[in-house]
Motif scaffolding. Structure first.
Motif: not given
Length: 472
Positions: A433-443
């Motif tokens: 894996l070169g790069k990760l972009n992680i975002t999170v949400s509660s809804d």
């Protein structure tokens, strides 16, 4: 001689090599030089004796360690527990606070059977279905010819005076609103019917109606116990089939999950409970003392977290000078009784579940606490591969999801979701894996790289379907 091995530093256990040396030296001191080679007769004899001595020393070491809480096992740990006054918990059976439905004054004898899945549950004590002990019910507005409609709940009259033009549906809506304002029941209306359910979902109260209204459904509280011991998890609504043919008994339901039974308490769990009880001895109403005693005394409880607000202001919805106990497992009434028993006098309790208890003088009090709940978290992961021509394969997606779930497995009650920590758990079990972009949400709608704050009574959870992985 004994003080050679048991010193002020503890047990000094010789190794097998040291045992061979000691026996050989002792033999030569008596008969003179001997052949100690491993294939010689004397060498083999020395080896046999040395091995027997080493086994004895291992037994001595096991016996020595059995004196200590941190290393005792089995019966030795039971003996230490007896000194603490806390016995190991044996197998326990699942108990379920249920509601049984039927005709007014129907008597359901102890031992009557209901079922969940392939498991049977027996009613603990003789129980009467009655509006004098109502948990869940339904009544209907029969007529608009009556001037007023009165419902008596726990000795208090609630009256609605009809106005011109009222229909039976209008009257039902007004009565539902009045019932909702009481401490005992939640209510809703549908057409000309009113449905009311105890706020605690397990405690019943006397309810009566005046003319113009008729009972359609009456449900009273009943406690059922599994006929087999061990872990039988009963979800809300699971205990739903009456088996015994009792005239007038027509249905059963449970509005709260059962208190799950358990196998015999393991050494690890028993040792932890003994350790916690010892740490709580410095106080009777401290957070640690309340937690330890609820776990010790209430069957089925697996977790207790005690929060304290010692200020004169509301903090996180907790009233001034109050505590909130977050309890997983155990019957609601037994949990409430234990909290009342060990909380400090004059301290208020808070939480989402409220149960009435009676003190030593027979006076009633409302005790509140909370149950742990799960909050689903949503994850979006955009992956850039090292090789621009490489595709994001399903095995790689599965590994990425596994890394996310590995992180969530580390989270305890009330632990916030730290988005940046997900990267390490994913990179640990993947390659390429070169790069990760992680975002999170509660809804599931608003995603960002910001952390998600989790309330003290909540577990953050994630599932495969809530993890979206895409490649670019």
């Amino acid at each position: 001689m004994a003080n050679t091995y048991i010193t002020d530093k503890g047990l000094e256990k010789p190794t097998l090599v040291e045992c061979i040396q000691q026996i050989g030296d002792a033999m030569e001191s008596v008969v003179g030089p001997v052949n100690r080679e491993a294939d010689s007769t004397t060498g083999q004899w020395i080896g046999i004796e040395a091995e027997a001595n080493a086994i004895h020393f291992e037994a001595l070491e096991y016996l020595w360690n059995s004196r200590f809480l941190s290393s005792a096992e089995g019966m030795a740990l039971d003996a230490i527990g007896s000194w603490f006054g806390l016995s190991r918990i044996g197998q326990t059976a699942t108990k379920v606070n249920a509601v049984i439905y039927g005709n007014e004054s129907t008597a359901v004898p102890a031992g009557s059977i209901a079922s969940f899945d392939n498991y049977q549950f027996k009613l603990d004590v003789d129980t009467v279905i009655s509006r004098a002990d109502l948990v869940d019910g339904q009544f209907r507005i029969d007529s608009v010819a009556v001037d007023s409609f009165t419902i008596r709940i726990n000795g208090v009259d609630i009256t609605y005076v009809k106005t011109d033009g009222d229909t039976t549906a209008d009257i039902a809506e007004r009565l539902a609103g009045l019932i909702n304002s009481t401490e005992q029941f939640d209510a809703r209306n549908y057409g000309s019917s009113v449905y009311l359910t105890s706020k605690s979902k397990i405690q019943g109260y006397p309810v009566s109606l005046t003319s113009g209204m008729t009972w359609i459904k009456i449900g009273s509280p009943a406690l059922f116990t599994s006929t087999v011991k061990g872990s039988v998890s009963v979800p809300v609504g699971g205990l739903s089939i009456p088996i015994s043919a009792i005239s007038g008994w027509v249905g059963i339901n449970n509005f709260v999950a059962g208190s799950t039974g358990s196998d015999r308490e393991s050494d690890t769990d028993y040792r932890r409970r003994l350790t916690n009880s010892r740490s709580a001895n410095n106080g009777a109403a401290t957070e640690s003392a309340i937690s330890a005693r609820i776990i010790d005394e209430v069957p089925g409880v697996t977790l207790v977290v005690v929060l304290e607000n010692d200020t004169m202001d509301f903090v996180d919805d907790m009233p001034p000078k109050s505590i909130q106990c977050i309890v997983d497992g155990g019957l609601e009434q037994q949990v409430a009784d234990a909290i009342w028993k060990y909380k400090a006098a004059g301290i208020e309790t808070s939480g989402s579940t409220s149960i009435t208890i009676r003190d030593t003088q027979g006076r009633s009090h409302l005790v509140s606490f909370s149950r742990p709940v799960n909050q689903s978290i949503y994850i979006k992961i955009i992956v850039t591969l090292l090789d621009d021509e490489e595709e994001l394969s399903q095995p790689v997606v599965s590994l990425i999801k596994e890394g996310v779930k590995n992180y969530f497995n580390t989270l305890g009650l009330g632990d916030d979701v730290i988005a940046q920590r997900l990267y390490g758990y994913i990179y640990t079990i993947t390659t390429g894996l070169g790069k990760l972009n992680i975002t999170v949400s509660s809804d599931g709608d608003d995603f960002s790289e910001n952390n998600i704050s989790i309330p003290a009574s909540v577990y953050a959870t994630v599932s495969d379907e809530n993890i979206e992985v895409t490649g670019v």
